[in-house]
Design an enzyme around this catalytic site. Structure first.
Site, PDB file in Angstrom:
ATOM      1  N   SER A 192       0.798  -1.230   0.000  1.00 10.94           N
ATOM      2  CA  SER A 192       0.000   0.000   0.000  1.00 10.94           C
ATOM      3  C   SER A 192       0.827   1.277   0.000  1.00 10.94           C
ATOM      4  CB  SER A 192      -0.935   0.002   1.203  1.00 10.94           C
ATOM      5  OG  SER A 192      -0.177   0.020   2.392  1.00 10.94           O
ATOM      6  N   HIS A 220      -5.823  -4.230  -1.516  1.00  7.49           N
ATOM      7  CA  HIS A 220      -5.572  -3.094  -2.418  1.00  7.49           C
ATOM      8  C   HIS A 220      -5.534  -3.500  -3.883  1.00  7.49           C
ATOM      9  CE1 HIS A 220      -4.821   0.404   0.152  1.00  7.49           C
ATOM     10  NE2 HIS A 220      -4.236  -0.409   1.013  1.00  7.49           N
ATOM     11  N   LYS A 251     -12.621  -1.196   0.552  1.00  4.07           N
ATOM     12  CA  LYS A 251     -11.813  -0.392  -0.384  1.00  4.07           C
ATOM     13  C   LYS A 251     -12.531  -0.320  -1.734  1.00  4.07           C
ATOM     14  CE  LYS A 251      -7.568  -0.681   2.200  1.00  4.07           C
ATOM     15  NZ  LYS A 251      -7.111  -1.770   3.055  1.00  4.07           N
TER      16      LYS A 251
HETATM   17  C1  LIG Z   1      -6.936  -2.182   4.459  1.00  4.12           C
HETATM   18  C2  LIG Z   1      -6.269  -3.487   4.575  1.00  4.12           C
HETATM   19  C3  LIG Z   1      -6.700  -4.448   5.479  1.00  4.12           C
HETATM   20  C4  LIG Z   1      -7.795  -4.167   6.470  1.00  4.12           C
HETATM   21  O1  LIG Z   1      -9.054  -4.202   5.852  1.00  4.12           O
HETATM   22  P1  LIG Z   1     -10.336  -3.841   6.736  1.00  4.12           P
HETATM   23  O2  LIG Z   1     -11.446  -4.565   6.056  1.00  4.12           O
HETATM   24  O3  LIG Z   1     -10.461  -2.363   6.697  1.00  4.12           O
HETATM   25  O4  LIG Z   1     -10.069  -4.345   8.111  1.00  4.12           O
HETATM   26  C5  LIG Z   1      -6.088  -5.674   5.505  1.00  4.12           C
HETATM   27  N1  LIG Z   1      -5.050  -5.952   4.667  1.00  4.12           N
HETATM   28  C6  LIG Z   1      -4.589  -5.044   3.793  1.00  4.12           C
HETATM   29  C7  LIG Z   1      -3.458  -5.404   2.894  1.00  4.12           C
HETATM   30  C8  LIG Z   1      -5.168  -3.774   3.724  1.00  4.12           C
HETATM   31  O5  LIG Z   1      -4.691  -2.878   2.876  1.00  4.12           O
END
Ligand SMILES: *Cc1c(COP(=O)(O)O)cnc(C)c1O
Length: 405
Positions: A192, A220, A251
């Site tokens: 990220s 992502h 996301k």
């Molecule tokens: C954002 C993210 C998470 C967490 O996701 P949530 O559903 O908001 O808990 C987990 N792993 C990665 C790689 C992320 O970027």
């Protein structure tokens, strides 16, 4: 608290007063400050009017966070199935809506079965401990997300770490891990802070060679990477091959809440029996699950949003490079504009906000020392005009602050 503040690491939250979108209004920091000092009765001063900004820092990759169809699907299901479940899944918290969403996610990724969680943080937190014991091994990329790191910590398996995307190092670690019984290689699909994709084709090859399972977190990458946004398994032609995929509905897939693990049936079965965040935490509300179902329907009936995201990202990166910015190599919708200096990254982001461009500067410890940057996240919701305004503002401030020669 004072130590955090003295180190300049105290995080303030900016308050958005519109739906999440590519154009938003944020509360003026003065108004937020005044509210916390004097919660009652005081009038907003003139100079604390909300700011209208173009948003370049949400994970709203496909622009679905305020999508009318998702909102309607959520409303309809709330009318039909109520507000909440008031139970975990295995006691009395499983509705047809949950089973339907699990099926839709399996179809999307070409996997055998899916288990829902309240968040991907929980999916990762509850993944390793039920599957592995101290006789086994986890081989983890050094830049993996905090939730994978925590999931690994909760498990007794022997831990190995390899440098980000470094396949020679992964091979070394796999050789050492032959001492254990079972092995799982764990990686983010897209990292990220940089936007690079994991070399899943090579990871998969090494996994076969050294008898390991592969776990990839598509948070992502799903919805973003691959021609039709089916994630890194699409990009590398590995659909249905990877044993474990985790992901989020927070996301690209609507931006609300909810996580999942999808993959081999036996693994998902065991997680339903033993995964603690699944057994001991509430089911997601039916309206959220229904909007999730609608999300996957939208993404499979047309490739419009995925195409627009890919066009927007290519356009933005090309123009930023042409303007002279130093951009990290990326294969996702994340564009890391390298500034290196922590203070400069903060000044740059603040100056951009004055120009109506909302971004966040990242510096140590979120990224390595001397690697400060502004992370831009492109969305299918951005219009060409919004992208141009972003690029123009970056160029103007880059010149003023001496980043561009
Ligand atoms: C954002 C993210 C998470 C967490 O996701 P949530 O559903 O908001 O808990 C987990 N792993 C990665 C790689 C992320 O970027």
């Amino acid at each position: 608290m004072q130590e955090i503040k003295d180190a300049g690491l105290y995080k303030n939250e900016r308050v958005i007063i519109t739906p999440q979108s590519s154009a938003i209004q944020v509360e003026n920091p003065l108004a937020s400050k005044q509210r916390s000092v004097n919660a009652e009765g005081s009038k907003r001063p003139e100079d604390s009017k909300p700011l209208s900004v173009i948003n370049f820092c949400a994970n709203n990759y496909l622009g679905l966070a305020d999508n009318k169809e998702l909102i309607q699907a959520a409303k309809d299901r709330m009318d039909a199935r109520g507000y909440g479940m008031a139970s975990v899944r295995f006691i009395c918290g499983t509705q047809d809506t949950h089973k339907e969403l699990e099926k839709v996610i399996s179809d999307f990724f070409g996997t055998e079965d899916t288990i829902l969680y309240a968040a991907c943080f929980d999916a990762n937190g509850g993944l390793f401990e039920p599957l592995l014991t101290e006789e086994d091994a986890i081989i983890s990329d050094a830049l993996n997300h905090a939730s994978i790191i925590d999931g690994v910590r909760l498990c007794k398996a022997v831990r190995y770490r390899y440098a980000n995307g470094d396949m020679a190092d992964l091979e070394e670690q796999l050789k050492k891990a032959q001492a254990q019984r079972f092995r799982i290689i764990a990686t983010d699909g897209v990292f990220s802070m940089d936007g690079n994709v994991c070399p899943l084709d090579k990871i998969y090859e090494l996994a076969k060679k050294y008898n390991a399972l592969v776990m990839v977190d598509e948070s992502h990458s799903a919805g973003v990477v691959g021609k039709t946004g089916h994630g890194v398994t699409e990009l590398y032609n590995l659909r249905g091959k990877v044993e474990i995929i985790t992901g989020t509905l927070g996301k690209a897939f609507g931006g609300s809440v909810g996580g999942f693990t999808t993959g081999k049936k036996e693994i998902i079965d065991l997680l339903r029996q033993r995964s603690r965040p699944y057994l001991f935490s509430n089911s997601i509300p039916p309206m959220i699950a229904a909007a999730g179902i609608k999300t996957f329907e939208i993404l499979t009936r047309s490739n419009e949003l995925q195409d627009r995201l890919h066009e927007n990202t290519a356009y933005f990166i090309e123009k930023m490079k042409a303007a002279g910015f130093d951009i990290k190599p990326t294969q996702s919708a994340i564009c890391a504009v390298m500034l290196y200096d922590a203070r400069l990254s903060q000044e740059f982001a603040a100056a951009l906000q004055e120009e109506g461009i909302y971004v966040t500067g990242f510096y140590y410890p979120v990224v390595p020392k001397g690697q400060a940057r502004i992370r831009v996240q492109v969305s299918a919701a951005h219009t060409r005009e919004q992208l141009d305004r972003g690029i123009a503002a970056f160029t103007k401030i880059g010149t003023v602050l001496g980043v561009l020669k």
